[in-house]
Design an enzyme around this catalytic site. Structure first.
Site, short mmCIF file in Angstrom:
data_model
loop_
_atom_site.label_atom_id
_atom_site.label_comp_id
_atom_site.label_asym_id
_atom_site.label_seq_id
_atom_site.Cartn_x
_atom_site.Cartn_y
_atom_site.Cartn_z
N LYS A 75 112.41 -63.44 -5.12
CA LYS A 75 112.68 -62.19 -5.50
C LYS A 75 114.18 -61.78 -4.96
O LYS A 75 114.59 -62.13 -4.01
CB LYS A 75 111.80 -61.24 -4.65
CG LYS A 75 112.30 -59.83 -4.56
CD LYS A 75 111.41 -58.78 -3.54
CE LYS A 75 112.42 -57.75 -3.49
NZ LYS A 75 111.41 -56.66 -2.66
N GLY A 108 110.67 -48.45 2.57
CA GLY A 108 109.99 -48.08 3.97
C GLY A 108 109.87 -46.63 4.12
O GLY A 108 109.46 -46.22 5.15
N ALA A 168 108.80 -51.00 -3.68
CA ALA A 168 109.36 -50.18 -2.33
C ALA A 168 108.93 -48.70 -2.65
O ALA A 168 109.06 -48.24 -3.60
CB ALA A 168 110.96 -50.37 -2.43
N GLY A 169 108.85 -47.96 -1.35
CA GLY A 169 108.49 -46.77 -1.32
C GLY A 169 107.03 -46.16 -1.57
O GLY A 169 106.64 -45.05 -1.24
N ASN A 203 105.19 -53.02 1.33
CA ASN A 203 105.07 -54.02 2.52
C ASN A 203 104.67 -52.78 3.58
O ASN A 203 103.75 -52.91 4.35
CB ASN A 203 106.43 -54.74 2.77
CG ASN A 203 106.47 -55.19 4.28
OD1 ASN A 203 107.46 -55.69 4.54
ND2 ASN A 203 105.35 -55.33 5.27
N THR A 204 105.46 -51.86 3.56
CA THR A 204 105.41 -50.92 4.80
C THR A 204 104.23 -50.08 4.84
O THR A 204 103.65 -49.55 6.07
CB THR A 204 106.70 -49.73 4.78
OG1 THR A 204 107.87 -50.71 4.68
CG2 THR A 204 106.62 -48.98 6.07
C1 LIG Z 1 108.89 -56.67 1.61
C2 LIG Z 1 110.10 -56.29 0.46
O1 LIG Z 1 110.55 -57.07 -0.29
C3 LIG Z 1 110.64 -55.05 0.78
O2 LIG Z 1 111.89 -55.09 0.69
C4 LIG Z 1 110.09 -54.17 -0.64
O3 LIG Z 1 111.11 -53.53 -1.14
C5 LIG Z 1 108.80 -53.32 0.07
O4 LIG Z 1 109.30 -51.96 0.42
P1 LIG Z 1 108.30 -51.16 1.28
O5 LIG Z 1 108.30 -51.44 2.50
O6 LIG Z 1 108.87 -49.62 0.95
O7 LIG Z 1 106.79 -51.17 0.31
#
Ligand SMILES: CC(=O)[C@@H](O)[C@H](O)COP(=O)(O)O
EC number: 2.8.1.10
Length: 263
Positions: free
Chosen positions: A101, A162, A188-189, A210-211
């Site tokens: 990635k 995040g 993300a987001g 992730n977050t």
């Molecule tokens: C884990 C990863 O690759 C992060 O850079 C990704 O973009 C996830 O973003 P969030 O934490 O907002 O889900």
């Protein structure tokens, strides 16, 4: 019927991809990822020990490579050079691993992608034989450029990394999905399960997060919720939603032949 996600010729039975950061410890990481059903797990090479730091806990002891496909990522890189160097290191550490990635960040406040640097890094990495899944803006023109370079998946942001703000521009995502010949994953987001479902209902091939999981009060339970949310959104997309009827109702039962209705 099987409905697998295929990236660079490999098929996966989950459309949810997860990160490994922000957990309490590697044990919680393992439990949450197990509960998510994810098959592809992304790892920040500059932040997570997968063998670079001898004597430190190693994530690979918790996420066995025969169970998960690791997706080394370039989190924390702000230039094409840094990102390329980081992924070359990952390839060495992971025995000629190719699926990666790419993310090249523009500034530490928004963590928005720096697209000129992202495009430059993508060109180099594809030329070196990497299979590049790329974090990008939700701009259809840039997404097409990345696809033309040879990236194996494009991953536009839903909103800031995040932030948990959810999908800010579903219209742009639709434009990217409509034109793409490679998988499109929202990256993300995502903040909660309904965001993941909406991404899949729009026609995304998968969601990377992730977050939303690691930052939940109960990460394992949220991981289960995300697993179901992605499956549910995908099923709704494949089923084909009813045509929306704006500003006009339609009774749920037939009106012809109503009992007691005057002829
Ligand atoms: C884990 C990863 O690759 C992060 O850079 C990704 O973009 C996830 O973003 P969030 O934490 O907002 O889900």
């Amino acid at each position: 019927m099987t409905d697998t996600l295929t990236i660079a010729g490999k098929s996966f039975d989950s459309r949810l991809l997860v990160g490994t950061g922000k957990y309490r410890d590697f044990e919680q990481t393992r439990e949450a990822i197990e509960a998510s059903g994810a098959r592809i797990v992304t790892v920040a090479i500059r932040r997570t020990n997968i063998g670079q730091q001898a004597g430190e806990p190693n994530l690979l002891d918790y996420l066995p490579p025969d169970r998960y496909t690791l997706l080394p990522n370039t989190a924390g890189c702000y230039s094409a050079d840094e990102a390329v160097r980081t992924l070359r290191l990952a390839r060495e550490l992971l025995d000629d691993h190719r699926l990666v990635k790419l993310e090249v960040l523009g500034d530490p406040h928004t963590l928005f992608p720096n697209m000129p640097e992202t495009l430059a890094a993508a060109r180099t990495l594809v030329a070196e034989g990497f299979e590049v899944m790329v974090y990008c803006t939700d701009d259809p023109v840039q997404a097409r450029m990345l696809e033309d370079i040879g990236c194996v998946a494009v991953m536009p942001l839903a909103s800031l990394i995040g932030s948990g703000m959810g999908i800010l521009n579903p219209w742009n995502l639709r434009l990217i999905i409509e034109q793409a010949k490679v998988p499109v994953l929202v990256d993300a987001g995502v903040g909660t399960a309904s965001d993941a479902t909406i991404a899949m209902e729009l026609g995304c091939d998968g969601v990377l997060m992730n977050t939303a999981i690691a930052g939940a009060q109960d990460p394992v339970l949220m991981a289960q919720a995300m697993r179901l949310a992605v499956q549910s959104g995908r099923a709704a997309f494949r089923a084909g939603r009813m045509p929306p009827k704006h500003y006009s109702a339609s009774p749920s039962s037939p009106t012809a032949g109503l009992i007691g209705k005057a002829a």
